[in-house]
Write a protein that holds these residues in place. Structure first.
Motif, PDB file in Angstrom:
ATOM      1  N   ASP A   1     -23.431 -12.421 -60.544  1.00  0.00           N
ATOM      2  CA  ASP A   1     -24.276 -11.279 -60.185  1.00  0.00           C
ATOM      3  C   ASP A   1     -24.334 -11.090 -58.670  1.00  0.00           C
ATOM      4  O   ASP A   1     -24.253  -9.962 -58.174  1.00  0.00           O
ATOM      5  CB  ASP A   1     -25.695 -11.451 -60.743  1.00  0.00           C
ATOM      6  CG  ASP A   1     -25.739 -11.296 -62.256  1.00  0.00           C
ATOM      7  OD1 ASP A   1     -24.813 -10.682 -62.823  1.00  0.00           O
ATOM      8  OD2 ASP A   1     -26.695 -11.810 -62.863  1.00  0.00           O
ATOM      9  N   GLU A   2     -24.493 -12.185 -57.927  1.00  0.00           N
ATOM     10  CA  GLU A   2     -24.525 -12.069 -56.470  1.00  0.00           C
ATOM     11  C   GLU A   2     -23.155 -11.643 -55.938  1.00  0.00           C
ATOM     12  O   GLU A   2     -23.062 -10.824 -55.019  1.00  0.00           O
ATOM     13  CB  GLU A   2     -24.957 -13.372 -55.808  1.00  0.00           C
ATOM     14  CG  GLU A   2     -25.089 -13.208 -54.294  1.00  0.00           C
ATOM     15  CD  GLU A   2     -25.617 -14.452 -53.596  1.00  0.00           C
ATOM     16  OE1 GLU A   2     -26.571 -14.312 -52.814  1.00  0.00           O
ATOM     17  OE2 GLU A   2     -25.087 -15.552 -53.838  1.00  0.00           O
TER      18      GLU A   2
ATOM     19  N   GLU B   1     -22.860  -7.966 -56.364  1.00  0.00           N
ATOM     20  CA  GLU B   1     -23.702  -7.272 -55.370  1.00  0.00           C
ATOM     21  C   GLU B   1     -23.004  -7.249 -54.020  1.00  0.00           C
ATOM     22  O   GLU B   1     -22.978  -6.216 -53.334  1.00  0.00           O
ATOM     23  CB  GLU B   1     -25.061  -7.984 -55.277  1.00  0.00           C
ATOM     24  CG  GLU B   1     -26.001  -7.435 -54.204  1.00  0.00           C
ATOM     25  CD  GLU B   1     -26.118  -8.336 -52.983  1.00  0.00           C
ATOM     26  OE1 GLU B   1     -26.123  -9.572 -53.131  1.00  0.00           O
ATOM     27  OE2 GLU B   1     -26.195  -7.791 -51.870  1.00  0.00           O
ATOM     28  N   VAL B   2     -22.387  -8.358 -53.627  1.00  0.00           N
ATOM     29  CA  VAL B   2     -21.683  -8.460 -52.343  1.00  0.00           C
ATOM     30  C   VAL B   2     -20.462  -7.540 -52.342  1.00  0.00           C
ATOM     31  O   VAL B   2     -20.220  -6.798 -51.390  1.00  0.00           O
ATOM     32  CB  VAL B   2     -21.283  -9.929 -52.084  1.00  0.00           C
ATOM     33  CG1 VAL B   2     -20.297 -10.037 -50.934  1.00  0.00           C
ATOM     34  CG2 VAL B   2     -22.530 -10.770 -51.810  1.00  0.00           C
TER      35      VAL B   2
ATOM     36  N   TRP C   1     -20.464  -5.114 -42.926  1.00  0.00           N
ATOM     37  CA  TRP C   1     -20.453  -5.937 -44.146  1.00  0.00           C
ATOM     38  C   TRP C   1     -20.178  -7.399 -43.786  1.00  0.00           C
ATOM     39  O   TRP C   1     -20.859  -8.304 -44.272  1.00  0.00           O
ATOM     40  CB  TRP C   1     -19.393  -5.403 -45.112  1.00  0.00           C
ATOM     41  CG  TRP C   1     -19.295  -6.170 -46.387  1.00  0.00           C
ATOM     42  CD1 TRP C   1     -20.024  -5.986 -47.521  1.00  0.00           C
ATOM     43  CD2 TRP C   1     -18.425  -7.273 -46.654  1.00  0.00           C
ATOM     44  NE1 TRP C   1     -19.657  -6.899 -48.481  1.00  0.00           N
ATOM     45  CE2 TRP C   1     -18.673  -7.704 -47.973  1.00  0.00           C
ATOM     46  CE3 TRP C   1     -17.451  -7.942 -45.908  1.00  0.00           C
ATOM     47  CZ2 TRP C   1     -17.999  -8.766 -48.556  1.00  0.00           C
ATOM     48  CZ3 TRP C   1     -16.778  -9.001 -46.485  1.00  0.00           C
ATOM     49  CH2 TRP C   1     -17.056  -9.399 -47.799  1.00  0.00           C
TER      50      TRP C   1
ATOM     51  N   CYS D   1     -21.191 -17.744 -53.554  1.00  0.00           N
ATOM     52  CA  CYS D   1     -22.313 -17.006 -54.147  1.00  0.00           C
ATOM     53  C   CYS D   1     -23.026 -17.877 -55.182  1.00  0.00           C
ATOM     54  O   CYS D   1     -22.434 -18.783 -55.766  1.00  0.00           O
ATOM     55  CB  CYS D   1     -21.805 -15.732 -54.817  1.00  0.00           C
ATOM     56  SG  CYS D   1     -21.014 -14.589 -53.683  1.00  0.00           S
TER      57      CYS D   1
ATOM     58  N   ALA E   1     -19.914  -4.885 -54.131  1.00  0.00           N
ATOM     59  CA  ALA E   1     -20.317  -3.475 -54.187  1.00  0.00           C
ATOM     60  C   ALA E   1     -20.715  -2.947 -52.814  1.00  0.00           C
ATOM     61  O   ALA E   1     -20.635  -1.740 -52.565  1.00  0.00           O
ATOM     62  CB  ALA E   1     -21.462  -3.292 -55.177  1.00  0.00           C
ATOM     63  N   LYS E   2     -21.131  -3.833 -51.910  1.00  0.00           N
ATOM     64  CA  LYS E   2     -21.513  -3.413 -50.556  1.00  0.00           C
ATOM     65  C   LYS E   2     -20.312  -3.269 -49.624  1.00  0.00           C
ATOM     66  O   LYS E   2     -20.435  -2.701 -48.545  1.00  0.00           O
ATOM     67  CB  LYS E   2     -22.502  -4.417 -49.955  1.00  0.00           C
ATOM     68  CG  LYS E   2     -23.881  -4.335 -50.565  1.00  0.00           C
ATOM     69  CD  LYS E   2     -24.826  -5.282 -49.851  1.00  0.00           C
ATOM     70  CE  LYS E   2     -26.248  -5.075 -50.345  1.00  0.00           C
ATOM     71  NZ  LYS E   2     -27.186  -6.008 -49.672  1.00  0.00           N
TER      72      LYS E   2
END
Length: 106
Positions: free
Chosen positions: A80-81, A84-85, A22, A76, A87-88
């Protein structure tokens, strides 16, 4: 937009989640600016000032099962970005990731 991502986990739960993939991806995308793990909550100190008196206590203020285990500072495009980050991140599967935007100009 800059975000502080708090990585909150139950430090009594053993997990083998390796954050290196990550970290490598987010740094290559120019998103992760810095971050680190934190020492266990037993090493924390809480400071408050009440009526001019400095009150110091060992341990965390919050009495919750999950504690802040680390942090990352992210740059970011938008929330939203950042989602996404987050969540990874491998800790998202067993802990909680809290995103907080910095005040603009920070």
């Amino acid at each position: 937009m800059k975000y502080l991502m708090l990585v909150c986990v139950d430090e009594h739960v053993e997990e083998d989640a390796d954050p290196e993939p990550w970290i490598t991806e987010m740094e290559s995308r120019g998103i992760r600016q810095t971050g680190n793990r934190l020492q266990p909550i037993a090493d924390s100190t809480t400071v408050r000032v009440r009526n001019g008196e400095v009150l110091i206590a060992d341990g965390p203020f919050a009495e919750t099962k999950e504690q802040i285990g680390g942090f990352d500072i992210l740059e970011c495009r938008d929330l939203d970005e950042a989602i996404e980050v987050a969540a990874k991140h491998p800790a998202a599967t067993f802990g909680t990731l809290e995103l907080r935007p910095f005040w603009s100009g920070a």
